[in-house]
Write a protein that holds these residues in place. Structure first.
Motif, PDB file in Angstrom:
ATOM      1  N   VAL A  84      37.305   1.843 -77.477  1.00 25.10           N
ATOM      2  CA  VAL A  84      37.956   1.458 -76.219  1.00 25.10           C
ATOM      3  C   VAL A  84      39.429   1.858 -76.230  1.00 25.10           C
ATOM      4  N   THR A  97      40.227   4.715 -73.347  1.00 29.02           N
ATOM      5  CA  THR A  97      40.980   4.270 -72.160  1.00 29.02           C
ATOM      6  C   THR A  97      42.144   5.212 -71.831  1.00 29.02           C
ATOM      7  N   ALA A 131      47.956   2.738 -69.819  1.00 30.07           N
ATOM      8  CA  ALA A 131      46.907   1.957 -70.491  1.00 30.07           C
ATOM      9  C   ALA A 131      47.595   1.100 -71.547  1.00 30.07           C
ATOM     10  N   ILE A 180      44.657  -3.202 -73.076  1.00 28.73           N
ATOM     11  CA  ILE A 180      43.689  -2.929 -74.132  1.00 28.73           C
ATOM     12  C   ILE A 180      43.288  -4.222 -74.831  1.00 28.73           C
ATOM     13  N   VAL A 207      40.905  -6.229 -72.571  1.00 25.04           N
ATOM     14  CA  VAL A 207      39.584  -5.601 -72.524  1.00 25.04           C
ATOM     15  C   VAL A 207      38.848  -5.835 -73.837  1.00 25.04           C
TER      16      VAL A 207
END
Length: 463
Positions: A413, A417, A431, A436, A439
């Motif tokens: 991820v 991302t 991002a 992060i 998420v």
């Protein structure tokens, strides 16, 4: 080093506040570096600064103001005679003067520009024609330019004449008759050459250059790659407009790092110490609002596993362990990916390889840390919670597996991302770390409670 700087500032303050005549005061201050004098100005009262501004000449003051912040310089210019302020601006590096003038009120800016000398106004107009995000906005017109068809003796004469007006003389730039950029040469090569040698034999015609309308972000890597004191900036007709100095490159890199750091912290722009509350809120609230919504999603996912929490309350103790480690791995992968994406020549295969590498790092790290967690958590539950050995290590096995899975997924991820943002032509630093982390919190919660429900409740029937 810090103590030495503080000692210098104390010495300078003592000199400034002493009862010295203007001539002696000016002579004493010229022994110190302009940066040290710039630091001291903020510690003086307005009346003390006005006295200093009357005593020091415009050339020395312009060098000092190269080291002051824009808002401070604007204040200092406001405290002195308008004509002297205009003379100082005329002597400052063109890019610095443009940035400073843009920060002034329109009326004050117009008055100062009227009082500036004609050549300075013309140079300012050239730099001001570029947007702030274009490389041309950071160039200076303070450089030496010579014709390519001169002899060494002719070039030396022209150099001496121009050196009175320009002090960036370490690198000499050459143009053709119509102003087209031809090449460059180090000053030492001109000094050591024989007088009757034609310059064309010495000029480096493959010297790197930039176009004024190129975006600063697109030029950053090339600017850092060349360790030259000055780099030429051309217009669309390949005529020499100005140069980017090494000092400007350092400032650009510093600004870029500040902006990236701000975005990684979840800010929409960089902040400073004196920023008003409203501006700080404007920069922070957009991302915080997004993160609030994502946080609610994470909380709702935890609520979906209410059966696990109600029957095995002990699993709640280790939720933060899984979430924190997943967030840390994701943030590390994000930082690595953003750094790699600075290379615009990166191929699709290399990007895919990066994702695989970060997942392998997550797998290896997760295996080691998951094994340690299995032992540590199992012993903790057995020794301090009074549970059976089988129950203790069943829970710790679930924690270890969840940690392993969460770290692998978080590595993916954290890499995918910014790659996704980059594909959409959005700054990958957007991002941000908080995004992060949130998420990955979602991923970690689903992984942890999902494994707890399957292994501990459905397979082992521990509840």
């Amino acid at each position: 080093m810090e103590k030495r700087i503080q000692d210098y500032q104390a010495e300078i303050l003592a000199i400034l506040r002493g009862n010295l005549s203007p001539g002696v005061l000016r002579s004493r201050l010229e022994d110190y570096h302009e940066n040290d004098l710039a630091e001291v100005l903020a510690d003086l009262s307005a009346s003390e600064r006005k006295r200093i501004f009357r005593i020091l000449d415009t050339e020395f003051l312009s060098d000092i103001f190269e080291y002051t912040e824009e808002e401070d310089t604007a204040l200092y210019l406001d405290e002195m005679d308008l004509r002297k302020a205009a003379a100082i601006l005329s002597r400052m590096e063109t890019d610095t003067a443009v940035l400073l003038l843009r920060s002034l009120p329109t009326e004050k800016r117009a008055l100062l520009m009227i009082l500036m000398d004609e050549e300075a106004r013309r140079n300012l107009a050239v730099v001001a024609a570029f947007d702030e995000d274009e490389i041309g906005s950071r160039m200076t017109t303070n450089y030496i330019v010579l014709r390519e068809n001169l002899t060494v003796k002719q070039a030396m004469s022209s150099l001496i004449e121009q050196a009175a007006r320009n002090d960036n003389i370490a690198t000499l730039f050459f143009t053709t008759e119509d102003g087209t950029f031809f090449g460059a040469m180090d000053l030492k090569d001109l000094i050591t050459a024989r007088q009757d040698t034609q310059l064309e034999e010495l000029i480096v015609t493959s010297y790197p250059y930039f176009y004024g309308h190129e975006a600063i972000d697109d030029c950053m890597e090339r600017l850092k790659d060349y360790s030259e004191s000055s780099l030429p900036v051309l217009d669309d007709e390949n005529r020499l407009l100005g140069v980017i100095t090494s000092q400007s490159v350092v400032e650009l890199v510093d600004d870029e790092m500040g902006e990236d750091y701000a975005r990684l912290a979840g800010l929409t722009a960089e902040e400073d110490l004196h920023e008003p509350l409203r501006e700080s809120l404007r920069k922070r609230l957009p991302w915080l609002t997004v993160l609030l919504v994502l946080g609610m999603v994470v909380s709702s996912v935890v609520g979906a596993f209410e059966a696990v929490v109600s029957q095995l309350t002990i699993v709640m103790c280790f939720q933060s362990l899984i979430l924190d480690m997943a967030g840390n791995v994701g943030t590390q992968s994000l930082a690595v990916t953003i750094r790699v994406l600075m290379d615009e020549t990166l191929t699709g295969r290399q990007k895919l390889s990066l994702v695989g590498k970060e997942m392998r790092v997550g797998l290896c790290s997760g295996s080691i840390l998951g094994s340690l967690s299995f032992l540590a958590v199992g012993l903790y539950i057995f020794l301090f919670k009074g549970q059976t050995l089988g129950f203790s290590f069943a829970v710790s096995a679930c924690v270890g597996l969840a940690l392993l899975a969460a770290m692998v997924i978080s590595g993916a991820v954290g890499t995918c991302t910014p790659l996704f943002f980059h594909k959409l032509h959005v700054d990958p630093a957007v991002a941000s770390g908080p995004l992060i982390t949130t998420v990955n919190d979602l991923v970690a919660v689903i992984t942890y409670y999902g494994l707890s429900w399957i292994l501990l409740l459905q397979v082992l029937h521990l509840a």
